[in-house]
Design a protein around this motif. Structure first.
Motif, short mmCIF file in Angstrom:
data_model
loop_
_atom_site.label_atom_id
_atom_site.label_comp_id
_atom_site.label_asym_id
_atom_site.label_seq_id
_atom_site.Cartn_x
_atom_site.Cartn_y
_atom_site.Cartn_z
N TRP A 82 0.83 -1.20 0.00
CA TRP A 82 0.00 0.00 0.00
C TRP A 82 0.86 1.25 0.00
O TRP A 82 0.57 2.23 -0.70
CB TRP A 82 -0.94 0.00 1.20
N GLN A 86 0.28 4.52 -2.26
CA GLN A 86 -0.52 5.41 -1.42
C GLN A 86 -0.71 6.79 -2.06
O GLN A 86 -1.75 7.44 -1.87
CB GLN A 86 0.16 5.55 -0.05
N ARG A 89 -3.50 8.86 -5.98
CA ARG A 89 -4.89 9.15 -5.66
C ARG A 89 -5.64 9.68 -6.88
O ARG A 89 -6.13 10.81 -6.90
CB ARG A 89 -4.96 10.17 -4.51
N SER A 93 -8.58 4.64 -7.74
CA SER A 93 -8.38 4.89 -6.31
C SER A 93 -9.42 5.86 -5.75
O SER A 93 -9.71 5.84 -4.55
CB SER A 93 -6.97 5.44 -6.06
N ALA A 99 -9.27 4.40 -1.12
CA ALA A 99 -8.06 4.77 -0.37
C ALA A 99 -8.36 4.88 1.12
O ALA A 99 -7.59 4.38 1.96
CB ALA A 99 -7.49 6.08 -0.91
#
Length: 360
Positions: A82, A86, A89, A93, A99
């Motif tokens: 992840w 991360q 975005r 996502s 998320a």
């Protein structure tokens, strides 16, 4: 598996970035490299980690053990995967709160503890029905809730039901991760194809440059999240004012491990995993070679500092010069962020603006 570029295709893509060409062709080639060799492999790793985690939790909880070594290792594998995505975005996502459901953080109001405590106290098996669970509170669906069950279990919780909750979280994470991968590469309109077709214009992007801008913003987002959330919040302004429990994943002692992966992934995005990413495109521009050297040096400095630190932010703070070393890392990353927001953005004409991590 993701479609890896063949040797001939890689040579063609790199050549298109390295040789004189229109800006549109440069950005289209960049997008192809980043989708094929950066983005898809990382989402594949996330989906695989989700499957491993779910299987480990079912096996260990079936044997009556919640925090067995196999499940702990699978948790760390999922968290590692992840951390590598991360900052991405955009696209799939953004759908279905994915998320936040994977990682509800920062949790400034203690929502996870309250909602997880309520779930364990009521102990209603119906609440763990996959569809109901996936549509319920995002605070209990992902890695932070699982981290608490493993490393700081709420007092008074029934061990058997806590195991059932962990299995529900594992199944939920597996479903989210597999859904992300599917939306990127499968179906009638996979998002990878949306980015690849940006050069012709589509509903998401006017042109290839706008799609490249999305990746550039993700690169900046990785640095913003690291400096503003992962370091500023726990470090504060002095060694006397630290708040280590504001750090990400402090219960599992992996706050700096997270940052290490974040920076490694950001650098890979900048370099394009060696296949001609932003760095190669930057060097083609007037004055870009110097900007690239400065960015490369800044990444190298941050890596060197991180390699000398433990995985745990608390363990680093316990060292005599720990706060200063972390503050030096923070300064290095702020300098890197300034390079991205300034010379990098200006040289490539990619206005970075704000992202989902600004102001959190």
């Amino acid at each position: 598996m993701a479609r890896k570029l063949s040797a001939a295709a890689v040579a063609g893509v790199v050549a298109s970035i390295a040789a004189p060409a229109s800006a549109a062709a440069d950005f289209a080639a960049l997008n192809e490299v980043l989708v094929a060799d950066y983005l898809l492999p990382r989402y594949e790793a996330l989906a695989e980690a989700g499957s491993v985690l779910e299987a480990a939790l079912r096996q260990d909880c079936g044997a009556g053990t919640l925090a067995a070594d196999t499940s702990i290792a699978a948790y760390h594998r999922m968290a590692d995967a992840w951390m590598a995505v991360q900052h991405l975005r955009f696209g799939p996502s953004e759908l279905f709160l994915r998320a936040d459901r994977i990682q509800f953080w920062p949790d400034k109001r203690g929502i996870i503890d309250r909602h997880l405590g309520r779930l364990l106290t009521v102990a209603d098996p119906a609440a763990l029905d996959p569809q109901r669970f996936g549509q319920g509170s995002v605070a209990v669906q992902g890695l932070p809730a699982l981290e608490r069950l493993f490393f700081a279990p709420p007092e008074g919780a029934d061990p058997a039901f806590a195991c059932d909750v962990a299995v529900a979280i594992g199944a939920n994470l597996k479903n989210i991760a597999s859904g992300l991968l599917a939306d990127w590469r499968e179906g009638p309109a996979p998002y990878a194809a949306v980015i690849r077709s940006a050069a012709e214009g589509n509903a998401a992007y006017m042109d290839a440059r706008e799609a490249s801008l999305q990746f550039a913003k993700a690169l900046r987002a990785a640095l913003v999240a690291t400096t503003d959330l992962k370091l500023d919040r726990p470090l504060s302004t002095s060694a006397k004012a630290v708040k280590p429990r504001r750090a990400e994943s402090w219960r599992s002692a992996r706050s700096l491990r997270n940052i290490r992966i974040n920076i490694e992934s950001a650098e890979a995005l900048y370099r394009g995993d060696g296949q001609g990413g932003f760095a190669a495109l930057l060097r083609r521009q007037a004055g870009g070679a110097e900007v690239d050297r400065n960015i490369a040096a800044a990444f190298a400095q941050a890596r060197t500092r991180l390699e000398a630190l433990p995985d745990s932010l608390q363990a680093a703070l316990d060292q005599p010069d720990g706060w200063q070393r972390l503050d030096d890392l923070r300064s290095d990353l702020r300098g890197l962020l300034a390079l991205l927001s300034g010379p990098f953005s200006q040289t490539l004409d990619l206005p970075l603006g704000f992202n989902s991590f600004d102001g959190d």
